[in-house]
Design an enzyme around this catalytic site. Structure first.
Site, mmCIF file in Angstrom:
data_model
loop_
_atom_site.group_PDB
_atom_site.id
_atom_site.type_symbol
_atom_site.label_atom_id
_atom_site.label_comp_id
_atom_site.label_asym_id
_atom_site.label_seq_id
_atom_site.Cartn_x
_atom_site.Cartn_y
_atom_site.Cartn_z
ATOM 1 N N HIS A 1 35.996 -11.726 9.815
ATOM 2 C CA HIS A 1 35.143 -11.399 10.951
ATOM 3 C C HIS A 1 34.582 -9.980 10.852
ATOM 4 O O HIS A 1 33.410 -9.749 11.103
ATOM 5 C CB HIS A 1 35.972 -11.555 12.233
ATOM 6 C CG HIS A 1 35.206 -11.316 13.485
ATOM 7 N ND1 HIS A 1 34.626 -12.330 14.202
ATOM 8 C CD2 HIS A 1 34.924 -10.177 14.153
ATOM 9 C CE1 HIS A 1 34.010 -11.829 15.247
ATOM 10 N NE2 HIS A 1 34.175 -10.532 15.250
ATOM 11 N N HIS B 1 30.124 -16.310 19.391
ATOM 12 C CA HIS B 1 31.431 -16.169 20.045
ATOM 13 C C HIS B 1 32.055 -17.560 20.083
ATOM 14 O O HIS B 1 32.499 -18.052 21.118
ATOM 15 C CB HIS B 1 31.288 -15.539 21.438
ATOM 16 C CG HIS B 1 32.246 -14.413 21.639
ATOM 17 N ND1 HIS B 1 33.052 -14.289 22.736
ATOM 18 C CD2 HIS B 1 32.555 -13.367 20.846
ATOM 19 C CE1 HIS B 1 33.804 -13.209 22.620
ATOM 20 N NE2 HIS B 1 33.523 -12.625 21.486
#
Lengths: 754, 269
Positions: A65, A111
C-alpha cells in the site's frame, strides 16, 4: 536501548528463516522472508536487534500500500513520463495549470479494503483521506467524487451487497456533507464481479494559487514538525498491511479501519489554508496509511534530512498506547505541518482560533537518520533511506492469448420494449437515490452538477463544472471514466476505453481535458495472470494518454481485491479534469429546442463485447470496441471549437447502451422528443442503436449554426434526425422500428425514484 | 442605533462560524458581491468579547452541521449562543437589524426562539424534524413568495414562484402546538412556501421534507429575522442555478435576498 515497559527488543539477528517468517505473522507485519532477511542483515551491521517500534515502522513503509513495490517498475515504464511538461507539481496529489495564476490539484484513490470490512467507516474515511491529500498541496478542496462498484450476490461469510451499498453511500454522505465540500461526480456500477470485493474509489479536486503550492519534502535542518488535528488512538492500526493481502471469510479485524470525524476536518481545512495563505507553512503532508511512520519518513527522506521525534508529545485518545502503536496509528483528521521556528507560535495560534489540537513533536536535523524518543528513552534509530526503500518486485506475469469469438445476435423483435428494459437496468437508470443524498451545491460554485434539465425531471450530465473563483469566468470540469465490463474481456481495450470515456465526458460539457488521475484496481499481483492483465491495462492507458499527450499526475494502485476464487477485473477508474474557458458556454445534455438538428459524431460499431446489449443477452465475449486516440483527439477538439462558436445547444456522449440510451437521456431533462432516421448509418438497426462506439457523441445543433458546425466537424458529423414531439421514434431502411413516449422513458429511467 | 448610513460607509456583515458550519464562504461572497463588507466571525470571538454583535449591521447564520449536529439540528450552536450571548442577540433583533439564517442557520434561529416567536417570549415554538423521506435531499425546489413585511423579500414580486436549491436531512418544519401554527398563518409569517412550478401547494417531492403548511421560510412579526431551508447564497449568480442552460434569465435568484437586506439597511439605519 529499549525499556521493556513500553518497548521491547525483537531478537531477529539470531533468527532462522522459519523464525523470521513466524515473527512476521505474529506481529502482523505482512513482510516476506526475503524482506525480513534484509531487515536482519541491516541490524547485523548495526550490531544490535531492532525494537518493536523499528520493525513496525519498516513494515509500514514496505507494505504494498505504501511502497507500490509490485507496480512501481511498470508504472514508471508506462505512465509516469507522459505529458511531463504539463505537470505543475506532484506529491500527495498532482497539479496542472488552470490559468496563469491558479493550479488544479487532484487525485483519486481506492478505499476498497476498509469499505469491504466496515462499509460506513471505510467509505467515510476514504473521503477524509482524499481531502487531506488535496490539502497537502496547499489547495482548497472544491469537489469530491466517488466511483463505486457494488456486488449483486450475497456470498456466504460476507455482508450482503445491500448492507455494503447502504453503508458506503451513507458514509460518503455523512462525511462529505458535513465537511462542506460538494460531491459532484462519480458513478455506481453493479456487477457480480464485485461480490464480495466492493470497490470504493474516491476522488477530490482542489485549487491553489501557484505561489502557494506546498510540497512535503524537508531539505533544511531545524524545521519544526507540528502535528495538527485529531488525536491519535488505536483505530486503524495495521490498515496498510490489511490492504496488502487477500480478504478472508469472517477473518477481518475491524480495528484496522479508522474512525473519521468531519467536524474536526472541516475547521482543520480552514486553519491549514489560512496558515498557508499567510505564508507560514514550509511543507505539509497528511497522515494516511502508515500514520506518522510513513509521513515523517517520507518528508525527511525526500529532502535528504534526518530528524528527531518525541513521541510522548503526540496528543493521544488513550494514554496507555505503546510507542509503536502511536507511531503507526492511522487515526484520521491529522496533518503534519513543517514550519520554520519563528512561525511556530503563529501556527499554534491559528490552530487555537479554530479550536484545533496541535503539538510540536520534533524537528529536522542534518544527516540521514531518524531518532525517536519516548519518555526520555530512544526507541528508534534508523537510516531514512533504508526505511523508505523497499525491495521493488518485477513479479512474473503471463498474458492469456484470448481468442475473440465474434457473435451475431438475432435482431430483437421489439425495439421499444428492449429500450425500456435497458432504461431501467440497474446500470443505466437514475442514481438519484444515492446522488441526491450528497450535497452537490455547497460552496455555491456548482455550475453543472450531476443532473440537469427542467426542475423536477432532470436527466444525467456527463461531467460537473465548478467555478473556483466568483470573479472569473473560468471553470473546472470534473468527471470519471471506467468500464470493468470491457476490462474483464480485454484489459488493454478496457484501459483505453476508460481514457476515452473521461475525455468524452469533459468534451461534452465544453471542457478541454488537462489531466488524469488513475486508481488501478486488481487482484493478487503475486499471480502471473493478474500481473499480465495489469500490464495490459497500463499499456492501454499509455497508448491513449501518450497519443493525447495528457499526463497522469497522481493515483494509486489497489491490489489483492480477491477472495477465494472470486476476483475483480483488472481495471482503472480515471478521474479527469478539464478547463472551461467561459462557464457561460458550458453545455448540458438536455435537448433545448424543438425542431433542431440532431447529429451523431462518430460511427456505430459491430464490436459488441462488454456492451450493455450483450450483457442483457447474457452474452460473454465478443470484441470490445476500440478507442483510437487520434480519432478521439480530432473529433473531441473539433467539438470544442464548435461549442466555442456557439453552434451546440446540447451534447451527450455515447456510452453504455449506445445511441439509443444517449438520446433517451437527452429527452429526460428536456421533455422534448426526437425523430431519428438510422439509414445514413448503413448498419443493422440493433448495431446502430445499441453498439457502444468509442469517441462518439450525440449533438443538438443550434438553429442557424448547422453550416458552421459542419464546416468544423466535416465528415465526422452525420445528421440523423430532429428534436420533435413527445416521443423518441426511429426509422431505418425497414421503416418505423421504434416509437416510445418520452414520459415512459422518464418513468423507466427514474424507476423507483421520485 | 445609528442615524442612517452614508453611502460611503460600508455595511458590515457578520457571517457566523463554528466547527461544522459550512456555507460561510458562499455567504461571505454573496454579501461581498452585494457591496457590503462581510466578515467570517468565529463564535469563540464573540464569546470572548473580541467581537461584538453590535458592531454589525447584518447577521448571517450559515448552513452546515454546527457542532456536528449529532444532537438535533442546530441545537449545539444554539445552546452555545444561549449560554453567553442571548441577550446581545435579542437586542440586535429588537433593534430591527436584518438577521438571516439558511438551512442549519434556520434551525439555529428556531432553537434560539428568535423565530417564529409568535408569543413574543423567545420560547422554542417549533423544530425542524427529519425529512419524511428519511434521507438527505439535495435538489432544486419551487417556492412561492408571500412577501408580507419581510425585509429580505423586498426585491421580489408578491406571489412570484422562484427556484432555489435545498440540501438537508432535517427540514420538516413542525410547530409545538396547533396554536403556534395558527399564529404563523394569521400573522403571515410563512413567507416562503414549497410549491409546484405554478405556485400550487403539492405533496412530496415538491414539498421535499413534509413541512407543515409547506413552510420553507419563516419570518418574525417585525419582518427582520428570516429563517429559510433553501440556500439563497448558493445561487447568487444565475450560472449556479440547476437549470440555467435552459433559460434566458441572467440574474441569480439568490441575489435578491441580499440586495433587499442591503437596501433596507441603507434606508433604515
Amino acid at each position: 536501548m529499549s525499556d521493556p515497559d513500553f518497548s521491547i527488543e525483537i531478537p531477529i539477528v539470531k533468527m532462522s528463516s522459519a523464525q523470521l517468517r513466524a515473527i512476521s505473522t505474529e506481529m502482523n507485519l505482512g513482510l516476506s522472508t526475503d524482506e525480513m532477511s534484509r531487515i536482519k542483515s541491516y541490524f547485523e551491521n548495526e550490531g544490535r536487534n531492532p525494537t518493536d517500534v523499528e520493525i513496525q515502522a519498516i513494515a509500514q513503509a514496505w507494505s504494498e500500500h505504501c511502497s507500490y513495490k509490485s507496480s512501481k517498475i511498470h508504472l514508471k515504464k508506462y505512465i509516469f513520463g507522459i505529458g511531463k511538461e504539463k505537470i505543475v507539481a506532484e506529491g500527495d496529489a498532482g497539479l496542472v495549470a488552470l490559468d496563469d495564476e491558479t493550479a488544479i490539484s487532484f487525485k483519486i484513490e481506492s478505499h476498497n479494503h476498509p469499505s469491504a470490512i466496515e462499509p460506513y467507516g471505510g467509505a467515510a474515511t476514504g473521503v477524509g483521506g482524499i481531502l487531506r491529500d488535496i490539502l497537502s498541496m496547499g489547495a482548497q478542496p472544491i469537489a469530491v467524487t466517488d466511483a463505486l462498484y457494488f456486488g449483486t450476490k450475497k456470498m456466504e461469510g460476507f455482508p450482503s451487497p445491500r448492507f455494503i451499498e447502504t453503508g458506503v453511500i451513507s458514509g460518503i454522505r455523512d462525511y462529505g456533507n458535513r465537511v462542506g465540500i460538494p460531491t459532484v461526480a462519480g458513478g455506481i456500477v453493479y456487477s457480480d464481479f464485485f461480490s464480495p470485493n466492493v470497490l470504493v474509489n474516491v476522488g477530490c479536486v482542489g485549487v491553489v494559487r501557484k505561489d502557494r503550492i506546498r510540497s512535503s519534502a524537508i531539505s533544511e535542518p531545524g524545521i519544526q514538525l507540528i502535528l495538527a488535528g485529531g488525536k491519535t488512538g488505536r483505530d486503524g492500526i495495521h490498515g496498510v498491511n490489511m490492504a496488502s493481502a487477500e480478504m478472508k471469510k469472517g477473518k477481518e479485524d475491524i480495528t484496522t479501519v479508522q474512525l473519521g470525524s468531519p467536524i474536526i476536518k472541516e475547521p482543520l481545512i480552514h486553519a491549514v489554508l489560512e496558515a498557508n495563505e499567510k505564508g507560514l507553512i514550509y511543507g505539509l503532508k497528511d497522515l494516511g496509511g502508515g500514520g506518522l511512520s510513513s509521513v515523517v519518513g517520507e518528508m525527511l527522506e525526500s529532502g535528504g534530512m534526518g530528524g528527531i521525534i518525541h513521541l510522548d508529545r503526540v496528543p493521544l485518545k488513550e494514554s496507555s498506547m505503546k510507542p509503536w502503536e502511536i507511531w503507526i496509528s492511522e487515526s484520521q483528521e491529522r496533518m503534519l505541518l513543517a514550519v520554520r521556528r519563528e512561525n511556530v507560535d503563529k501556527i499554534l495560534g491559528i490552530m487555537d482560533d479554530w479550536d484545533i489540537t496541535a503539538a510540536l513533536i520534533g524537528e529536522s536535523q542534518k544527516g540521514k537518520r531518524l531518532q525517536i524518543f519516548f519518555r526520555g528513552k530512544k526507541v528508534l534509530d534508523l537510516g531514512t533511506e533504508f526505511m523508505t526503500s523497499p525491495i521493488l518486485y518485477e513479479r512474473p506475469y503471463s498474458r492469456l492469448e484470448r481468442n475473440v469469438v465474434q457473435f451475431l445476435p438475432k435482431q430483437p423483435s421489439d425495439f421499444s420494449r428492449l429500450l425500456l428494459s435497458m432504461l431501467s437496468d440497474k446500470n443505466i437508470r437514475t442514481r438519484e437515490y444515492a446522488v441526491r443524498q450528497y450535497d452537490h451545491t455547497v460552496r455555491g460554485s456548482t455550475v453543472i452538477g450531476p443532473f440537469s434539465g427542467i426542475v423536477g425531471r432532470e436527466g444525467p450530465t456527463d461531467a460537473s463544472v465548478i467555478r473556483p473563483d466568483w470573479n472569473k469566468k473560468v471553470g473546472v470540469a470534473i468527471t470519471h471514466g471506467s468500464n470493468p465490463f470491457y476490462s474483464h474481456t480485454d484489459p488493454y481495450r478496457g484501459g483505453m476505453a476508460a481514457v476515452d470515456e473521461t475525455v468524452r465526458n469533459l468534451i461534452s460539457v465544453g471542457a478541454e481535458p488537462l489531466g488524469f488521475s488513475d486508481c488501478l484496481n486488481a487482484g493478487n499481483p503475486e499471480k502471473p495472470e493478474i500481473m499480465g492483465e495489469f500490464i495490459s491495462m497500463l499499456q492501454g492507458l499509455h497508448d491513449s494518454a501518450f497519443s493525447l499527450n495528457i499526463p497522469f499526475v497522481s493515483g494509486n494502485v489497489s491490489f489483492y481485491n480477491e477472495t477465494g476464487r472470486k476476483r475483480i477485473p483488472t481495471f482503472p477508474t480515471i478521474l479527469g479534469v478539464g478547463k472551461v474557458r467561459d462557464i457561460e458556454k458550458s453545455i448540458t445534455p438536455d435537448f433545448k429546442k424543438v425542431g433542431s438538428s440532431i447529429y451523431v459524431v462518430g460511427i456505430p460499431t459491430t464490436d459488441l463485447g462488454g456492451s450493455l446489449y450483450f450483457r442483457r443477452l447474457e452474452r460473454d465475449g465478443g470484441r470490445v470496441p476500440y478507442s483510437d486516440p487520434r480519432v478521439l483527439k480530432k473529433r473531441g477538439w473539433n467539438l470544442l471549437e464548435a461549442i466555442n462558436e456557439n453552434t451546440v445547444s446540447a451534447m451527450h456522449d455515447v456510452s453504455d447502451g449506445g445511441i439509443a440510451i444517449s438520446i433517451s437521456e437527452m429527452t429526460v431533462g428536456s421533455s422534448i422528443g426526437a425523430s431519428i432516421d438510422l439509414s445514413p448509418l448503413g448498419l443493422r438497426t440493433d448495431f446502430a442503436l445499441f453498439s457502444e462506439p468509442q469517441s462518439s457523441w450525440i449533438v443538438e445543433v443550434r438553429k442557424g449554426g448547422e453550416e458552421k458546425f459542419l464546416e468544423i466537424l466535416g465528415e465526422d458529423a452525420i445528421l440523423i434526425g430532429y428534436t420533435h414531439g413527445s416521443s423518441f421514434s426511429v426509422t431505418s431502411g425497414e421503416g418505423k422500428v421504434m416509437d416510445v413516449g418520452i414520459d415512459k422513458i422518464l418513468s423507466k429511467w427514474k424507476k423507483g425514484y421520485q | 442605533m445609528e442615524e442612517g448610513i452614508p453611502m460611503n460607509r460600508q455595511i458590515k456583515v457578520a457571517v457566523l462560524t463554528m466547527e461544522g458550519t459550512n456555507n460561510e464562504e458562499e455567504a461571505f461572497l454573496s454579501f461581498k458581491h452585494s457591496s457590503t463588507s462581510p466578515e467570517i466571525v468565529h463564535l469563540k470571538k464573540l464569546e470572548n468579547k473580541i467581537k461584538r454583535f453590535e458592531d454589525y449591521d447584518i447577521l448571517f447564520f450559515p448552513g452546515g452541521f454546527s457542532g456536528g449536529d449529532y444532537v438535533r439540528a442546530g441545537a449545539i450552536m444554539a445552546s452555545r449562543l444561549r449560554s453567553t450571548l442571548l441577550k446581545d442577540l435579542e437586542q440586535l433583533v429588537e433593534s430591527g437589524k436584518p438577521v438571516l439564517g439558511s438551512c442549519n442557520g434556520f434551525q439555529v434561529l428556531v432553537e434560539l426562539g428568535l423565530i417564529p416567536n409568535v408569543e413574543g417570549e423567545y420560547g422554542i415554538e417549533a423544530a425542524l424534524a427529519p425529512n419524511i423521506s428519511n434521507r438527505f435531499e439535495a435538489r432544486t425546489v419551487y417556492l412561492k413568495i408571500n412577501k408580507g413585511n419581510c425585509l429580505f423579500l423586498k426585491d421580489f414580486i408578491d406571489e412570484e414562484v422562484v427556484k432555489l436549491p435545498i440540501a438537508h436531512s432535517e427540514g420538516r418544519f413542525v410547530t409545538r402546538d396547533p396554536d403556534i401554527l395558527k399564529g404563523i398563518i394569521k400573522n403571515g409569517m410563512n413567507v416562503v412556501s414549497y410549491s409546484d412550478e405554478l405556485g400550487r401547494p403539492q405533496g412530496y417531492p415538491w414539498n421535499p421534507n413534509g413541512s407543515e403548511q409547506n413552510i420553507a421560510g419563516l419570518c418574525n412579526k417585525q419582518g427582520n429575522v428570516l429563517g429559510i431551508m433553501p440556500h439563497p447564497e448558493r445561487v447568487f449568480h444565475y450560472v449556479t442555478e440547476s437549470d440555467w442552460t435552459r433559460t434566458e434569465k441572467r440574474e441569480g435568484m439568490g441575489s435578491r435576498f441580499f440586495s433587499s437586506a442591503v437596501s433596507f439597511v441603507r434606508e433604515k439605519f
